[in-house]
Every structure is written in structure tokens, then in C-alpha cells.
Design a protein around this motif. Structure first.
Motif, PDB file in Angstrom:
ATOM      1  N   ASP A   1      22.243  11.462  38.709  1.00 13.99           N
ATOM      2  CA  ASP A   1      22.583  12.157  40.135  1.00 13.99           C
ATOM      3  C   ASP A   1      22.290  11.543  41.617  1.00 13.99           C
ATOM      4  OD1 ASP A   1      23.935  14.348  41.188  1.00 13.99           O
ATOM      5  OD2 ASP A   1      23.136  15.604  41.669  1.00 13.99           O
TER       6      ASP A   1
ATOM      7  N   SER B   1      27.242   5.014  41.124  1.00 11.14           N
ATOM      8  CA  SER B   1      27.202   5.845  42.179  1.00 11.14           C
ATOM      9  C   SER B   1      26.228   5.087  43.444  1.00 11.14           C
ATOM     10  CB  SER B   1      26.002   7.097  41.777  1.00 11.14           C
ATOM     11  OG  SER B   1      27.013   7.399  40.076  1.00 11.14           O
TER      12      SER B   1
ATOM     13  N   ASN C   1      19.397  13.648  47.136  1.00 18.26           N
ATOM     14  CA  ASN C   1      18.919  13.313  46.315  1.00 18.26           C
ATOM     15  C   ASN C   1      17.604  12.281  47.006  1.00 18.26           C
ATOM     16  OD1 ASN C   1      18.958  15.888  44.863  1.00 18.26           O
ATOM     17  ND2 ASN C   1      20.452  14.792  43.138  1.00 18.26           N
TER      18      ASN C   1
ATOM     19  N   THR D   1      34.088  12.274  49.117  1.00 17.26           N
ATOM     20  CA  THR D   1      35.195  13.720  49.360  1.00 17.26           C
ATOM     21  C   THR D   1      35.325  14.058  50.333  1.00 17.26           C
ATOM     22  OG1 THR D   1      33.237  14.836  49.474  1.00 17.26           O
ATOM     23  CG2 THR D   1      34.039  14.468  46.850  1.00 17.26           C
TER      24      THR D   1
ATOM     25  N   LYS E   1      22.847  10.393  45.125  1.00 18.50           N
ATOM     26  CA  LYS E   1      23.669  11.156  45.997  1.00 18.50           C
ATOM     27  C   LYS E   1      23.166  11.181  47.210  1.00 18.50           C
ATOM     28  CE  LYS E   1      23.264  15.450  44.341  1.00 18.50           C
ATOM     29  NZ  LYS E   1      24.427  16.981  43.919  1.00 18.50           N
TER      30      LYS E   1
ATOM     31  N   GLY F   1      26.659  14.587  36.432  1.00 19.98           N
ATOM     32  CA  GLY F   1      26.843  14.077  38.284  1.00 19.98           C
ATOM     33  C   GLY F   1      27.266  14.527  38.858  1.00 19.98           C
ATOM     34  N   THR F   2      27.463  14.065  40.051  1.00 15.92           N
ATOM     35  CA  THR F   2      28.003  15.013  40.892  1.00 15.92           C
ATOM     36  C   THR F   2      29.967  14.572  41.353  1.00 15.92           C
ATOM     37  OG1 THR F   2      26.196  15.357  42.043  1.00 15.92           O
ATOM     38  CG2 THR F   2      28.478  15.774  43.305  1.00 15.92           C
TER      39      THR F   2
ATOM     40  N   SER G   1      21.252  22.612  43.244  1.00 12.92           N
ATOM     41  CA  SER G   1      21.788  23.163  41.601  1.00 12.92           C
ATOM     42  C   SER G   1      21.021  24.293  40.501  1.00 12.92           C
ATOM     43  CB  SER G   1      22.554  22.285  40.665  1.00 12.92           C
ATOM     44  OG  SER G   1      23.405  20.650  41.689  1.00 12.92           O
TER      45      SER G   1
ATOM     46  N   TYR H   1      30.645  10.670  43.194  1.00  9.22           N
ATOM     47  CA  TYR H   1      29.789  10.357  42.781  1.00  9.22           C
ATOM     48  C   TYR H   1      29.524   9.456  41.518  1.00  9.22           C
ATOM     49  CZ  TYR H   1      28.360  11.339  47.449  1.00  9.22           C
ATOM     50  OH  TYR H   1      27.993  11.881  48.517  1.00  9.22           O
TER      51      TYR H   1
END
Length: 784
Positions: free
Chosen positions: A608, A675, A613, A690, A610, A652-653, A480, A656
Motif C-alpha cells: 500500500d 507502486s 503512508n 486518479t 502511496k 492496495g489502493t 482505512s 497505485y
């Protein structure tokens, strides 16, 4: 299942089996095989079937707790349980849908020492029998919420003089609130919300001097709020929303000085808000939306400095937003929409750093819209329906503001000369400042700089050389806030990962600071290690910031879960993870979270978590990385001069981030737990949260939960199903054990990703359970 031999322990007195995963039904002769039983505790298990009729034979029972199982059917007679003090049947499926579902309550009239009667979240039907007035005068907690109980509340409830908690919410109760409730002088909490109760509030409520919480929302109650309510001076929470209350919000309400939550939405209140409402200095939550209130917003609200939630939408308030509200700096939600407010939108709202929802729509505001703070986020802020507004960020689609020159026409010659002189001086200062900065940058070009003495210095030239000029061939990933390159520093032969921040991106600088702060004092085998920091200027004199990490040769978890097969690369073995490898990875991640949350001097929330990461070294040990959104907990933040976190608006995303973040909840460790739960489910199902298959209310959590335990193979990653069915003698012999272990692991993921935070598992418990599973598999020769 319980081993049958346990029922041979006829002299058993206390039996605790709570919070396990025990299944099966209770034996029909339970009360006879345990004649001496005093405590029977099986809460939070998976028992099913009905409650044995023989239970009444265990006449020495003092505590009977069966909460959180799958028990169903009618509750049998409990006539002989004279010594019973605690009865907890909550969160089951008890009740037969018959009018006599609650007759067993009359049997408890003989339990003269009964203190706790908990029956919430079941299927109890029928009406409350008048015999509840014959229950023990020692009863303190009576909780029957979330059932299907009909009819009125018997006035005989007044006999339960020692009640301190009475909760009957979310049933189908009707009729008036009996005046006898006012005789329960020791009541601390009264919750009759979400029923069909009607009529006025009994004046006898004045006697509830110990009352702390009163919930009556979503009923059909009407009339004025009785002035006698001012006698309840200990009241902290008053929730009367979605009724038919009318009249004015009286001074008596303002006299409840301990109120911290006042909720009166969707009623028929009229008149103005009391001018002296500011004396409620403990007020944190005020909702008076969707009424018929008018007048100006009282300036005295300035005294309510604890305000976090203020909702006044759907009324007839007029005038401007008073400047005195600038003191309400901890507001997280402010809604003034659908009123008749006018004037300009005050700039002090830009400085409300905690504001996450701002609704000023459908008023008569005019002038230039601010562009800072909450006004930078068109998703969190609404200003539509104000036709005279202009400016703002492009996302608001407002017309440009016209420059007004009229004010300048009347300037005197003296004023013009003064302005010219000031502008000239400022111009000289600006030129000298620019020259100084330019020279400073020339001196600093290529020299090492760092934001923390914890990390060694690395120059921009070193990084340029290490990455072949930041060549695309060295690019290993993009995030990002920047790009990650593989490089080889001059000091050694070990490759490193170099994350170069794209400082043009909004939040990139704060991300850099957040990572520096987070990595200052944390060290753990499952956290990516920062080796160095570069903070200086590139060859053009532009700001340059980079973080240098240890390089993870096996890349990210994302690449292993969703490998990209390039045409022609047939010699490379397709990446896939075994059951054991996936279990090791989720344990590594859980251990990292446990360290961050509970073993750092200042607890850290990652924010964050996921697959992209999570990085894997040569031994496939997982390392949690990318702390660009990391946040210290509020208590820690107070001790770190406010430099502890990234943007408050980034949490966050999608997929998650926990649902409470979308509703304005502050960042907390339970958000990371959610998450982690989603990540765990993704690792073992191979499906992103998603994924297109999840539409409407369907999601990864419900997809897995619905399949457990019987259909576990239907939700597993096909790679794992193939591994389970591999013609390996040892694996075939242990297939049942592996499947059971997978069920347990997925149940941990479901427990961690529950929508309601209070239902989520603890990360410490998750680590312990998964380590136990891994040890059990290893003990049976299943390691890879």
C-alpha cells in the motif's frame, strides 16, 4: 552520444555497451574502423538510424546483438559474416514494409556456426524465403514473433534439425503447418500462435518427443486433436484456444501426464470431459470454456490438487458441483457460468482462501447462498442468472430465504426431550462462560497488554490521558482502519503518534496483526518506528487496540504535495518541496523497499505504497509507514504459521496497485516496485494517478512516457518549473544538468511502473541510479 575517439580503436575485438542510455546513430564506416571486431553488443540503449551497410566488412564478427534500440530500415546484406554465431535484432523498428525485408536471411546461409537468430518485435514484412532451410544446422533458437510476416511457413524449415526453440507468433502467417516441423526432433518450444494458420495438425507432431511447450492459439486450425500427440510425453503446456478444433477431448490428451497447463477455449469440442482427467495430477491451469461440452463435472478432478485456474464456462455441463472438489484449495479462479448446473452451492467454496474470482452465474442453482470467504465480495463473485437462489450478502440483491418447518413436524417426543435437555445444558454453559469473561474483562480493564514482547506495555488509561480523551484537537489523520492522534505519554516529553484501530471496520484486526508481525524484526532509518502496542479493553469493556509510533513533525508526503490552504492562515509559509527534497524522498522510499524486499530475514511486501503512508521527520527524511496490508512472501508465509498477512482480498489502493493484482496475481515484490514507480511520477508531476485528466486508456504512466525526453517541462509540477526558471545564477548555469537529471529520474519512474512486470526495473537498480544522480548534483553545488 558515443565519443568519436572510440572509433580510432581499430584493433578492438570485443565491444560491450549494453543496458545504458546511449543515443545517436551508428557511423556508416562501422565495419571498416573495427576490422578485428568479434563481439558487438549494444542491446538496451537508444541508438537510432539504420544498420550500416559496412557492417558486413567486419568479417570476424561472432556475436552481433542490437536488441532494444530504435534502429529502423532494411537490414543490409550480411554476406561476409561467415563466423557469426549469434544475431539478435529484436525489439527495434527494422523493416521497410517491402516484400524483400527478409532477403538478408539468405546471406546467413554462409554462417555455418549460427546458433541464435532473434528478430522479434520489429516491422519486418514480406514472406519467409525458402532459403531459411539453408541456414546452419547448428541453429538452436529462431525467434521472429511480433512482426508482419506473410505467407506460409516453408517446409524447408525441416532442415534446421537442431532447433530447440521456434517462435513465429503474432505475425500474419497463413496456410497449413508444414509436415516438416515434425522432423525437428529436438524442439523444446514451438509457438505459432496468433496467426492465420489453417488445416489440421500434422500427424508428424508425434515425432516431437522433446516438446515441452506448444502454443497454437488464435488461428484457424481445425479437425480433431490427433491421437499421435500422446507421443509427446514431455509436453507441459498445450495451448489450442480460439481455433476451429472439433470432436471430443480424447483419452490421448489425458494421457499427457506431465501437462500443467491445458488451454482449449473457444473451439467446437463436444462430448463429455474424460472421467479419468484426474490422472493429470500436475495440472495447474485448465480452460475448456466456450465449447459444446456436456455431462457432469468429473469427480476425479479431486486428484488435481495443484489447480489454480479452472474455467469451464460457456458449455452444457449439468448436475451438481461434486463435493470431491473441496480438495482444490489453492484455486484462485473458478468459472462455471453459462452451463446447466443445478443443486445448492456447496459451502466448501467458503473455505477456498485463495479464491479471488468466482463466477457461478446463469445456471440453475437454488437454495441459500453462502456468506463467507469469496461470497463476502460481490465484486469478485458473480451469481446472477440463478433465479432460485436466496440469502447471501445484501450486495447480491437476492430474496430472503424462507424458513422451512416441515422437517421439524415429524420429530418424536423423545427427540424433543433430548433437544430440550441439550439446549438447557448449552444455556448453562453459555451463562457460566459469559460470567467468566465478564469478570475477566473487569480485572483487565485499564491494564496493559501487548501482542508482542518486542514492545513495552502501555495502558488504555495512559493513551486516554495522552490524547486528552482522544480529543478531536489531537486528531492528526484518519485511515482505512482507524484514526491517528498526537499525544504525550507520561514517561517522556517527546510527542508520539497513536493509531487507534476501529475494530468495527472489516479487516482492522488483521491490519493490526499484520503491523505487529511486520515490525517485530525490522529496523531501518526509512521505516516508521513502532514504540509500543496497546491491546486490551476500553472503559466500556470493548476490545481496544492501538499502535504507538514515533511522531513525524512534518506530517505526510500527501500534505506537502497537496497542501490545504486555510483562510486567514497567511503567516504560515505554504508547503512546497524542492527538486532536491523530492529526490531525497524517493531515494529514502526506494531504500526502504530495497531493505524490505532483499535484506530482511523474511522478505516483506508493503502492498500500500502511496503519499499518505510516507511520513517526514524534522529533517525531511522520509519514513515508510502503515504496514496494515503488509504481506510476507509465500515461502516466508509457510514458515510463520499462517499469521503473517492481512486479508487476501486487499491488495492496495486504486491507482497505485499494479494491474496484475486486478487479474488475480499473487502479491509479490514487483507489485511494490510498480507502486513506487507511480509514487515517483506523482512526486515530480504533482498529479495523482486518479486525476480526472486521465480517462480511458490514458494514465499517469503514459502521460509522462509520451513527454520524455523533449517535453519534460510540460509534465513537471509547476512548482518545479518555477524553481528551474528562478533567476539564480548558479541554478541557471546548471539548468541543463538539472533537466537531464529530472528526465533520468522520470525515466526510472516509467521503468518501474511498466504495465508488464517483466519490463519493470529492479528496485536495487533504481536506488543505485538515483543515488548517482544525487551525487552528481551535489558535486555541482546543487543540494537544495
Amino acid at each position: 552520444m558515443l565519443p568519436p575517439s572510440i572509433f580510432n580503436l581499430s584493433s578492438l575485438i570485443d565491444l560491450y555497451m549494453g543496458e545504458n542510455e546511449i543515443q545517436g546513430s551508428l557511423p556508416s564506416n562501422l565495419g571498416m574502423v573495427f576490422p578485428s571486431l568479434q563481439i558487438f553488443f549494444i542491446s538496451i540503449n537508444q541508438f537510432s538510424g539504420s544498420i550500416p551497410v559496412s557492417l558486413s566488412k567486419a568479417s570476424n564478427l561472432i556475436r552481433l546483438e542490437m536488441e532494444g534500440n530504435h534502429l529502423h530500415g532494411k537490414v543490409p546484406p550480411l554476406t561476409n559474416l561467415h563466423k557469426l554465431e549469434w544475431l539478435n535484432l529484436a525489439d527495434n523498428h527494422l523493416g521497410s514494409g517491402g516484400i524483400d525485408d527478409l532477403t538478408f536471411l539468405c546471406d546467413l546461409s554462409n554462417a555455418t556456426h549460427l546458433e541464435l537468430l532473434i528478430m522479434f518485435t520489429n516491422n519486418f514484412w514480406g514472406t519467409l524465403p525458402q532459403c531459411i532451410g539453408n541456414l546452419s544446422s547448428s541453429l538452436k533458437n529462431f525467434h521472429i514473433a511480433q512482426n508482419k510476416i506473410l505467407g506460409s511457413i516453408p517446409n524447408e524449415i525441416a532442415n534446421l534439425a537442431n532447433l530447440d526453440v521456434l517462435v513465429m507468433a503474432e505475425n500474419q502467417l497463413s496456410g497449413h503447418i508444414p509436415p516438416g516441423v515434425g522432423k525437428l526432433h529436438k524442439l523444446y518450444k514451438l509457438n505459432l500462435g496468433r496467426n492465420s494458420l489453417s488445416g489440421n495438425l500434422p500427424s508428424s507432431f508425434r515425432n516431437l518427443s522433446q516438446l515441452n511447450e506448444l502454443y497454437l492459439e488464435v488461428n484457424k486450425l481445425q479437425g480433431n486433436i490427433p491421437p499421435s500427440l500422446i507421443e509427446c510425453q514431455n509436453l507441459r503446456i498445450l495451448s489450442l484456444g480460439a481455433n476451429i478444433f472439433s470432436g471430443i477431448i480424447s483419452q490421448e490428451i489425458v494421457g499427457l501426464l506431465n501437462l500443467c497447463r491445458l488451454s482449449l477455449p473457444q473451439n467446437h469440442f463436444i462430448g463429455s470431459l474424460p472421467e479419468n482427467i484426474g490422472i493429470l495430477i500436475n495440472l495447474e491451469y485448465l480452460d475448456i470454456s466456450d465449447n459444446m461440452l456436456f455431462g457432469e463435472i468429473p469427480a476425479s478432478l479431486v486428484s488435481c490438487i495443484k489447480f489454480e485456474y479452472l474455467d469451464m464456462h460457456g458449455n452444457f455441463f449439468n448436475g451438481t458441483i461434486p463435493s470431491t472438489l473441496s480438495s482444490l484449495r489453492v484455486l484462485t479462479k473458478l468459472s462455471l457460468s453459462h452451463n446447466n448446473l443445478s443443486g445448492t452451492i456447496p459451502e466448501f467454496l467458503e473455505r477456498f482462501v485463495f479464491l479471488e474470482s468466482l463466477d457461478l452465474s446463469y445456471n440453475n442453482f437454488e437454495g441459500m447462498l453462502p456468506i463467507k470467504g469469496a461470497f463476502k465480495n460481490a465484486t469478485a463473485t458473480s451469481v446472477e442468472g440463478n433465479s432460485k437462489l436466496c440469502g447471501g450478502i445484501p450486495e447480491f440483491h437476492l430474496p430472503k430465504c424462507k424458513l422451512q418447518h416441515a422437517k421439524n413436524k415429524g420429530l418424536s417426543l423423545t427427540m424433543k426431550l433430548v433437544l430440550s435437555l441439550v439446549c438447557g445444558i448449552l444455556g448453562v454453559i453459555f451463562a457460566l462462560t459469559f460470567l467468566y469473561l465478564y469478570c475477566s474483562r473487569r480485572d483487565k480493564k485499564g491494564q496493559a497488554a501487548t501482542d508482542s514482547d518486542k514492545f513495552p506495555q502501555v495502558s488504555y488509561q495512559s493513551l486516554l490521558k495522552a490524547t486528552n480523551g482522544f480529543s478531536s484537537t489531537n486528531l492528526v489523520g484518519m485511515g482505512s482502519f482507524g484514526s491517528v492522534y498526537k499525544g504525550l505519554l507520561e514517561q517522556g516529553e517527546t510527542p508520539v503518534a497513536i493509531k487507534v484501530l476501529n475494530l468495527v471496520c472489516r479487516g482492522a484486526y488483521k491490519s493490526f496483526i499484520a503491523e505487529c508481525e511486520a515490525f517485530k524484526n525490522i529496523r531501518h532509518r526509512n521505516l516508521v518506528k513502532v514504540l509500543s502496542v496497546c491491546s486490551g479493553f476500553d472503559y466500556r469493556g470493548h476490545d481496544f487496540k492501538a499502535l504507538i509510533y514515533e511522531f513525524m513533525v512534518n506530517g505526510s508526503l500527501e500534505e506537502w504535495l497537496y497542501p490545504i490552504h486555510t483562510i486567514g492562515e497567511t503567516n504560515e509559509r505554504p508547503r512546497s518541496l524542492t527538486i532536491s527534497q523530492r529526490l531525497n524522498i524517493v531515494i529514502d522510499v526506494a531504500m526502504a523497499l530495497d531493505y524490505l524486499h532483499h535484506h530482511c530475514e523474511t522478505p516483506i511486501v508493503h502492498c500500500d505504497l502511496k503519499p499518505s503512508n510516507i511520513l517526514l521527520n524534522e529533517d525531511m527524511v522520509a519514513h515508510v509507514g502503515d504496514f496494515g496490508l503488509a504481506r510476507f512472501l509465500p515461502k516466508a508465509a509457510e514458515n510463520s504459521s499462517g499469521n503473517q498477512s492481512s486479508s487476501l482480498g486487499i491488495k492496495g489502493t486504486i491507482g497505485y496497485a499494479p494491474p496484475e493484482y486486478g487479474m488475480g496475481h499473487e502479491v509479490w515484490t514487483q507489485g511494490d516496485v510498480y507502486s513506487f514507480g507511480i509514487l515517483l511520477l506523482e512526486i515530480f508531476t504533482g498529479k495523482r494517478p486518479t486525476d480526472d485528466m486521465f480517462q480511458g486508456t490514458s494514465n499517469l504512466y503514459s502521460f509522462v512516457k509520451a513527454a520524455l525526453p523533449e517535453q519534460v517541462e510540460e509534465v513537471l509540477d509547476p512548482v518545479l518549473v518555477q524553481e528551474l526558471n528562478h533567476p539564480n545564477a548558479g541554478r541557471a548555469r546548471n539548468r541543463v544538468l538539472i533537466i537531464h537529471s529530472l528526465i533520468t529520474v522520470l525515466e526510472i519512474g516509467v521503468a518501474c511502473s511498466a504495465e508488464l512486470p517483466r519490463e519493470r526495473s529492479n528496485i536495487c537498480d533504481a536506488v543505485a541510479h538515483m543515488c548517482w544522480i544525487r551525487n552528481k548534483l551535489r558535486a555541482n553545488g546543487i543540494s537544495e
